[in-house]
Motif scaffolding. Structure first.
Motif, short mmCIF file in Angstrom:
data_model
loop_
_atom_site.label_atom_id
_atom_site.label_comp_id
_atom_site.label_asym_id
_atom_site.label_seq_id
_atom_site.Cartn_x
_atom_site.Cartn_y
_atom_site.Cartn_z
N LEU A 200 30.35 -11.66 1.45
CA LEU A 200 30.91 -10.61 0.90
C LEU A 200 30.40 -9.32 1.03
O LEU A 200 30.64 -7.70 0.92
N PRO A 201 29.06 -8.82 1.34
CA PRO A 201 28.97 -7.43 1.51
C PRO A 201 28.57 -7.28 2.94
O PRO A 201 29.25 -5.54 2.97
N THR A 202 29.20 -7.97 3.51
CA THR A 202 30.39 -7.45 4.85
C THR A 202 31.36 -6.78 4.76
O THR A 202 31.41 -5.60 5.31
N VAL A 207 35.48 -2.10 4.20
CA VAL A 207 35.24 -1.18 3.05
C VAL A 207 34.93 0.16 3.24
O VAL A 207 35.94 1.23 3.13
N SER A 208 33.98 0.17 2.98
CA SER A 208 33.56 1.54 3.41
C SER A 208 33.77 2.39 4.72
O SER A 208 34.05 3.75 4.66
N GLU A 209 34.23 2.10 6.00
CA GLU A 209 34.22 2.31 7.43
C GLU A 209 35.57 2.76 7.28
O GLU A 209 36.26 3.91 7.54
N LEU A 210 36.47 1.70 6.50
CA LEU A 210 37.80 1.87 6.67
C LEU A 210 38.00 3.43 5.39
O LEU A 210 39.21 3.55 5.65
N ILE A 251 24.64 -5.57 -9.63
CA ILE A 251 26.62 -5.85 -9.81
C ILE A 251 26.39 -7.22 -8.65
O ILE A 251 26.72 -8.35 -9.35
N TRP A 252 25.95 -7.59 -8.18
CA TRP A 252 25.14 -8.22 -7.10
C TRP A 252 23.84 -9.26 -6.99
O TRP A 252 24.16 -10.40 -6.04
#
Length: 270
Positions: A200-202, A207-210, A251-252
Motif C-alpha cells: 500500500l505505501p509503495t 501514484v505520487s510519482e505519476l 489514516i494508516w
C-alpha cells in the motif's frame, strides 16, 4: 437419584480464589517479549538486526576507505537504521498474527481473558524492541566511527550526531513499527499483513510519482513516504511536517489499528 437432587444448588468450586488480582501487565509484556524470539522466524529476524547492522558498518568502512570524510557517527547511525526500519515492522506483524496462525490465541485469551491487555502488552513489547534496535544501531555506529577514527586520517571519525537526528530516527522506526502493527491487527494473517504493509505505501508512492497534482497536494498528507521524508535528516521537523506525519498516521495506523482491535475483541477463537 431423585428430582430434588437436581434442584439442589451446586456448591462453589473449591480451590478457586476469585479475589486474586489478575496477571500483572509487566508480566504480560515480558511474555510478549519472549514470544519475539521463541520461534525460528522471530529469533533470526531479531538477531538479524544486529548482524545486518554489523555488516553495514564493515561495508561502510571498506567502501569509504578512499573517502574518509564520509565516515562519521551521523552517517554510521543513519545507515544502520535502514535495515532496522524494514525488520521491525515484520517483527511486530509476527507478534500479532502469530497467535492466530499458530493457534495459540485460545491459550493466551484463556489465561488472560481481557484481550485489550494482551494487545497493549504486544504493543508495549514492540515499542521496547524499537528502542532496543535504535540503541543497537547507536552502539555499533559508535564502534564503527571509532574504528574509522583510528584507521583513517582526519576528517574521518567525526562524533557529530545531533539530538534531532537521534529523535528523528526513533520517530521513523516507531512509525513503521506501528504501521505494521496496525495492518497485522486488521488482517490477522501474516502473509496478508506483510503484503499490505509493503504494497500500500509503495502504491501511494507510485501514484505520487505519476500524478504531480497528487504529490503536491493530497499526497503530502497521505503518502507515508512523503510524510516521513523530513524525519530522515538531522534537522528538527517543522510544525507543518509534524502535522502531515500525524495525519498520515491517523489514516494508516490509527484507523487500521482501531478496526483491528475491535476485530480481535470480537473474533471467535478456534
Amino acid at each position: 437419584m431423585t428430582i430434588a437432587d437436581f434442584s439442589t444448588p451446586l456448591a462453589p468450586t473449591a480451590g478457586i480464589d476469585v479475589t486474586r488480582p489478575g496477571i500483572p501487565f509487566a508480566r504480560l509484556v515480558r511474555v510478549e517479549l519472549r514470544k519475539l524470539v521463541d520461534t525460528r522466524a522471530g529469533f533470526w529476524l531479531t538477531a538479524s538486526i544486529g548482524v545486518i547492522a554489523a555488516i553495514v558498518m564493515v561495508a561502510m568502512l571498506i567502501a569509504n576507505r578512499n573517502n574518509p570524510e564520509n565516515l562519521n557517527l551521523g552517517e554510521f547511525f543513519g545507515m544502520m537504521n535502514i535495515p532496522t526500519a524494514i525488520i521491525l515492522p515484520i517483527l511486530a506483524i509476527l507478534l500479532v498474527t502469530g497467535e492466530w496462525s499458530q493457534r495459540t490465541a485460545l491459550t493466551t485469551f484463556t489465561l488472560e481473558p481481557r484481550r485489550e491487555r494482551i494487545i497493549g502488552a504486544k504493543l508495549t513489547a514492540s515499542m521496547i524492541t524499537a528502542v532496543a534496535a535504535v540503541a543497537v544501531a547507536l552502539v555499533l555506529g559508535i564502534i564503527g566511527n571509532g574504528i574509522a577514527a583510528i584507521a583513517f586520517a582526519d576528517p574521518a571519525g567525526s562524533w557529530g550526531l545531533s539530538l534531532a537526528g537521534f529523535v528523528n530516527s526513533f520517530v521513523i522506526q516507531a512509525f513503521g513499527l506501528l504501521l505494521g502493527f496496525g495492518f497485522a491487527a486488521l488482517i490477522l494473517n501474516t502473509p496478508g499483513a506483510i503484503v499490505a504493509y509493503f504494497a500500500l505505501p509503495t502504491a501511494l508512492s507510485v501514484v505520487s510519482e505519476l500524478v504531480p497534482w497528487f504529490k503536491d497536494n493530497l499526497g503530502q498528507w497521505v503518502d507515508t513516504t512523503l510524510t516521513n521524508m523530513p524525519f530522515q535528516s538531522g534537522e528538527w521537523a517543522t510544525g507543518g511536517e509534524w502535522a502531515r506525519l500525524l495525519v498520515s498516521g491517523l489514516i494508516w495506523i490509527a484507523l487500521p489499528l482501531g478496526v483491528g482491535v475491535l476485530r480481535v475483541m470480537r473474533s471467535e477463537v478456534k
